[in-house]
Scaffold this active site. Structure first.
Site, PDB file in Angstrom:
ATOM      1  N   HIS A   8       0.809  -1.206   0.000  1.00 11.19           N
ATOM      2  CA  HIS A   8       0.000   0.000   0.000  1.00 11.19           C
ATOM      3  C   HIS A   8       0.850   1.268   0.000  1.00 11.19           C
ATOM      4  O   HIS A   8       2.049   1.241   0.295  1.00 11.19           O
ATOM      5  CB  HIS A   8      -0.925   0.008   1.224  1.00 11.19           C
ATOM      6  CG  HIS A   8      -0.159   0.020   2.517  1.00 11.19           C
ATOM      7  ND1 HIS A   8       0.389   1.150   3.059  1.00 11.19           N
ATOM      8  CD2 HIS A   8       0.167  -0.996   3.359  1.00 11.19           C
ATOM      9  CE1 HIS A   8       1.015   0.857   4.176  1.00 11.19           C
ATOM     10  NE2 HIS A   8       0.908  -0.443   4.387  1.00 11.19           N
ATOM     11  N   GLU A  86      -2.324  -6.937   7.475  1.00 14.21           N
ATOM     12  CA  GLU A  86      -0.961  -6.930   7.993  1.00 14.21           C
ATOM     13  C   GLU A  86      -0.802  -7.916   9.150  1.00 14.21           C
ATOM     14  O   GLU A  86      -1.779  -8.295   9.813  1.00 14.21           O
ATOM     15  CB  GLU A  86      -0.590  -5.513   8.457  1.00 14.21           C
ATOM     16  CG  GLU A  86       0.831  -5.341   8.989  1.00 14.21           C
ATOM     17  CD  GLU A  86       1.924  -5.684   7.985  1.00 14.21           C
ATOM     18  OE1 GLU A  86       2.073  -6.878   7.679  1.00 14.21           O
ATOM     19  OE2 GLU A  86       2.636  -4.756   7.535  1.00 14.21           O
TER      20      GLU A  86
END
Length: 250
Positions: A8, A86
């Site tokens: 990202h 994550e």
């Protein structure tokens, strides 16, 4: 088949070095938006059969320009896949001190090197991480209409995910590198890792982009982006005078 694992864009937590792994997570910074906007041009002409994002906001915002360029919409044509988030920071969540950075990455990279019994402080062990991330990648592949073996070698699945998760997963699965490779090479915001193969035949690392997709001009060396840094850099921040312990990576 081909996997594009896209980290990202930059978030305020990346700038401040915060272990921000909970939902919904931080948005993108202005630079992060520029990084995301550079992705469509970087992947122009690249076949993408399926694009997916993690449950965290920063991946949605990163994927949005690419989705729009391909006539897609995040959340409908671009599904949110549970499991691509994550690596959870456990009791280290929202800390930004060098010791927390070191503890987080040492646990994570130990998993990539094969020690999946090790637990994140106050969090999951490596078995839990790989169970959910493997399942999520398989779901993404299935969404492309590809069989488990990826019969069409040109089928490409793009996954917008997270720095530590991508690095650890690739360390364990790429059969043409030593697991320490991903700890020794930066993965900046919007860096892309390309794998070729399948779960059945094995995955080969084809490309590791050590700069943002828009190039060095979209990098931010001043940010405390520990999850994209090498383990040596993080170790040096935590213990400037100490030698790096590589036992978990050998």
């Amino acid at each position: 088949m081909r996997l594009l694992l896209i980290r990202h864009g930059q978030t305020p937590s990346n700038v401040d070095g915060l272990l921000d792994t909970s939902r919904p997570g931080a948005p993108l910074t202005g630079l992060g938006e520029q990084q995301a906007a550079a992705i469509p041009e970087a992947l122009a002409g690249q076949r993408i059969d399926h694009l997916v994002v993690s449950p965290l906001l920063r991946t949605h915002l990163t994927a949005a320009p690419l989705a729009a360029d391909r006539g897609l919409e995040v959340g409908t044509d671009v599904p949110v896949v549970e499991g691509l988030e994550e690596i959870g920071a456990g009791s280290l969540e929202m800390r930004n001190d060098p010791e927390a950075h070191r503890a987080y990455l040492e646990a994570a990279f130990a998993w990539g090197a094969g020690d999946r019994d090790m637990s994140m402080p106050g969090g999951d062990d490596g078995h839990a991480f790989f169970d959910r991330f493997d399942r999520a990648v398989r779901e993404a592949i299935a969404g492309a209409g590809a069989g488990a073996a990826g019969a069409d070698p040109d089928t490409t699945v793009a996954i917008v995910s997270h720095g530590a998760a991508i690095r650890v997963w690739v360390a364990a699965w790429a059969d043409n590198i030593h697991p320490s490779f991903t700890a020794e090479n930066d993965l900046p915001n919007t860096g892309i890792v390309t794998l070729e193969g399948s779960f059945e035949s094995g995955w080969t690392l084809a490309d590791w982009l050590g700069t943002p997709v828009g190039g060095a001009a979209l990098d931010d060396p001043a940010a405390d982006d520990f999850s994209g840094e090498t383990l040596d850099e993080v170790e040096s921040d935590a213990h400037p005078d100490a030698a790096v312990d590589r036992r978990t990576l050998d």
